[in-house]
Motif scaffolding. Structure first.
Motif, PDB file in Angstrom:
ATOM      1  N   HIS A  96      33.034  44.899  45.528  1.00  0.00           N
ATOM      2  CA  HIS A  96      32.656  43.594  46.057  1.00  0.00           C
ATOM      3  C   HIS A  96      33.866  42.759  46.479  1.00  0.00           C
ATOM      4  O   HIS A  96      33.724  41.814  47.238  1.00  0.00           O
ATOM      5  CB  HIS A  96      31.830  42.815  45.025  1.00  0.00           C
ATOM      6  CG  HIS A  96      30.562  43.510  44.648  1.00  0.00           C
ATOM      7  ND1 HIS A  96      29.523  43.696  45.526  1.00  0.00           N
ATOM      8  CD2 HIS A  96      30.182  44.088  43.492  1.00  0.00           C
ATOM      9  CE1 HIS A  96      28.544  44.344  44.922  1.00  0.00           C
ATOM     10  NE2 HIS A  96      28.922  44.599  43.689  1.00  0.00           N
TER      11      HIS A  96
ATOM     12  N   ARG B  97      27.308  37.231  40.698  1.00  0.00           N
ATOM     13  CA  ARG B  97      26.123  36.380  40.580  1.00  0.00           C
ATOM     14  C   ARG B  97      24.993  37.141  39.909  1.00  0.00           C
ATOM     15  O   ARG B  97      24.918  38.363  39.996  1.00  0.00           O
ATOM     16  CB  ARG B  97      25.689  35.878  41.951  1.00  0.00           C
ATOM     17  CG  ARG B  97      25.284  36.963  42.915  1.00  0.00           C
ATOM     18  CD  ARG B  97      24.946  36.403  44.304  1.00  0.00           C
ATOM     19  NE  ARG B  97      24.711  37.465  45.244  1.00  0.00           N
ATOM     20  CZ  ARG B  97      23.551  38.092  45.415  1.00  0.00           C
ATOM     21  NH1 ARG B  97      22.508  37.739  44.702  1.00  0.00           N
ATOM     22  NH2 ARG B  97      23.427  39.063  46.302  1.00  0.00           N
ATOM     23  N   MET B  98      24.165  36.371  39.256  1.00  0.00           N
ATOM     24  CA  MET B  98      22.956  36.932  38.670  1.00  0.00           C
ATOM     25  C   MET B  98      21.969  37.177  39.808  1.00  0.00           C
ATOM     26  O   MET B  98      21.857  36.356  40.716  1.00  0.00           O
ATOM     27  CB  MET B  98      22.327  35.967  37.662  1.00  0.00           C
ATOM     28  CG  MET B  98      23.172  35.702  36.460  1.00  0.00           C
ATOM     29  SD  MET B  98      23.228  37.148  35.402  1.00  0.00           S
ATOM     30  CE  MET B  98      23.932  36.420  33.947  1.00  0.00           C
ATOM     31  N   ARG B  99      21.317  38.316  39.785  1.00  0.00           N
ATOM     32  CA  ARG B  99      20.269  38.591  40.758  1.00  0.00           C
ATOM     33  C   ARG B  99      19.258  39.524  40.121  1.00  0.00           C
ATOM     34  O   ARG B  99      19.537  40.168  39.108  1.00  0.00           O
ATOM     35  CB  ARG B  99      20.832  39.176  42.048  1.00  0.00           C
ATOM     36  CG  ARG B  99      21.525  40.499  41.914  1.00  0.00           C
ATOM     37  CD  ARG B  99      22.171  40.884  43.258  1.00  0.00           C
ATOM     38  NE  ARG B  99      22.901  42.109  43.164  1.00  0.00           N
ATOM     39  CZ  ARG B  99      22.494  43.268  43.651  1.00  0.00           C
ATOM     40  NH1 ARG B  99      21.349  43.361  44.282  1.00  0.00           N
ATOM     41  NH2 ARG B  99      23.241  44.343  43.522  1.00  0.00           N
ATOM     42  N   THR B 100      18.118  39.597  40.712  1.00  0.00           N
ATOM     43  CA  THR B 100      17.074  40.471  40.198  1.00  0.00           C
ATOM     44  C   THR B 100      17.508  41.914  40.413  1.00  0.00           C
ATOM     45  O   THR B 100      17.848  42.303  41.531  1.00  0.00           O
ATOM     46  CB  THR B 100      15.741  40.205  40.927  1.00  0.00           C
ATOM     47  OG1 THR B 100      15.410  38.836  40.749  1.00  0.00           O
ATOM     48  CG2 THR B 100      14.641  41.090  40.379  1.00  0.00           C
TER      49      THR B 100
ATOM     50  N   ASP C  47      17.575  45.712  41.312  1.00  0.00           N
ATOM     51  CA  ASP C  47      16.832  46.485  42.298  1.00  0.00           C
ATOM     52  C   ASP C  47      16.381  47.791  41.654  1.00  0.00           C
ATOM     53  O   ASP C  47      17.183  48.678  41.399  1.00  0.00           O
ATOM     54  CB  ASP C  47      17.722  46.763  43.507  1.00  0.00           C
ATOM     55  CG  ASP C  47      17.016  47.524  44.599  1.00  0.00           C
ATOM     56  OD1 ASP C  47      15.895  48.027  44.362  1.00  0.00           O
ATOM     57  OD2 ASP C  47      17.574  47.623  45.695  1.00  0.00           O
TER      58      ASP C  47
ATOM     59  N   GLY D 140      22.430  45.172  40.586  1.00  0.00           N
ATOM     60  CA  GLY D 140      21.932  43.933  40.013  1.00  0.00           C
ATOM     61  C   GLY D 140      21.860  43.967  38.498  1.00  0.00           C
ATOM     62  O   GLY D 140      21.476  42.983  37.870  1.00  0.00           O
TER      63      GLY D 140
ATOM     64  N   TRP E 216      26.239  42.501  36.068  1.00  0.00           N
ATOM     65  CA  TRP E 216      26.681  41.166  35.646  1.00  0.00           C
ATOM     66  C   TRP E 216      25.817  40.613  34.519  1.00  0.00           C
ATOM     67  O   TRP E 216      26.353  40.076  33.537  1.00  0.00           O
ATOM     68  CB  TRP E 216      26.764  40.242  36.846  1.00  0.00           C
ATOM     69  CG  TRP E 216      27.377  38.913  36.547  1.00  0.00           C
ATOM     70  CD1 TRP E 216      26.805  37.691  36.733  1.00  0.00           C
ATOM     71  CD2 TRP E 216      28.683  38.643  36.020  1.00  0.00           C
ATOM     72  NE1 TRP E 216      27.670  36.691  36.352  1.00  0.00           N
ATOM     73  CE2 TRP E 216      28.829  37.255  35.908  1.00  0.00           C
ATOM     74  CE3 TRP E 216      29.742  39.447  35.621  1.00  0.00           C
ATOM     75  CZ2 TRP E 216      29.983  36.654  35.412  1.00  0.00           C
ATOM     76  CZ3 TRP E 216      30.900  38.857  35.130  1.00  0.00           C
ATOM     77  CH2 TRP E 216      31.005  37.466  35.036  1.00  0.00           C
TER      78      TRP E 216
END
Length: 129
Positions: A57, A86-89, A91, A98, A101
């Motif tokens: 990244h 970043r926090m994300r849902t 996959d 995802g 983190w």
């Protein structure tokens, strides 16, 4: 207090991450005050995640620093991207990730992301000892 720095090349294969994990195990194994095996495994897992994601990244190389404190192990990764994790849902279908983190934040006592004035960022975690 023990410290160690490892310059990590861009992750183009599992070899780079394996080298970071091996270096981490060497440092932890050489501590004057040993760390429990389960705690060492947690530190290695966090190192693996951060070292894998920094070049992916952040582009280019990253630097891994480990610092042993009386009550914890600090894992710090410096890379060239100013963009914070970043926090994300997660996959579950397309394999775009995802999971990392949120996992790092659950395992670490503390996490911090600091943007550097010269560019890039530093991701720091403190893990139990």
């Amino acid at each position: 207090m023990n410290t160690m720095s490892v310059n990590v090349e861009p992750v183009r294969s599992a070899t780079t991450v394996a080298r970071a994990r091996g270096s981490t195990r060497d440092v932890l194994g050489g501590l004057q005050r040993p760390i429990a095996a389960e705690d060492a495994d947690t530190v290695v897992l966090v190192v693996s995640e951060l070292v894998t994601n920094a070049p992916r990244h952040g582009g280019g190389t990253c630097t891994l620093d480990l610092t042993a404190h009386p009550d914890g192990i600090e894992v710090t990764v410096h890379d060239h991207s100013p963009q914070a994790p970043r926090m994300r849902t997660p996959d579950l279908n397309d394999g775009t990730g995802g999971f990392g983190w949120p996992m790092v934040n659950r395992l670490a006592r503390t996490t911090a992301v600091t943007r550097q004035a010269a560019g890039g960022k530093t991701v720091s975690t403190i893990l139990a000892r």
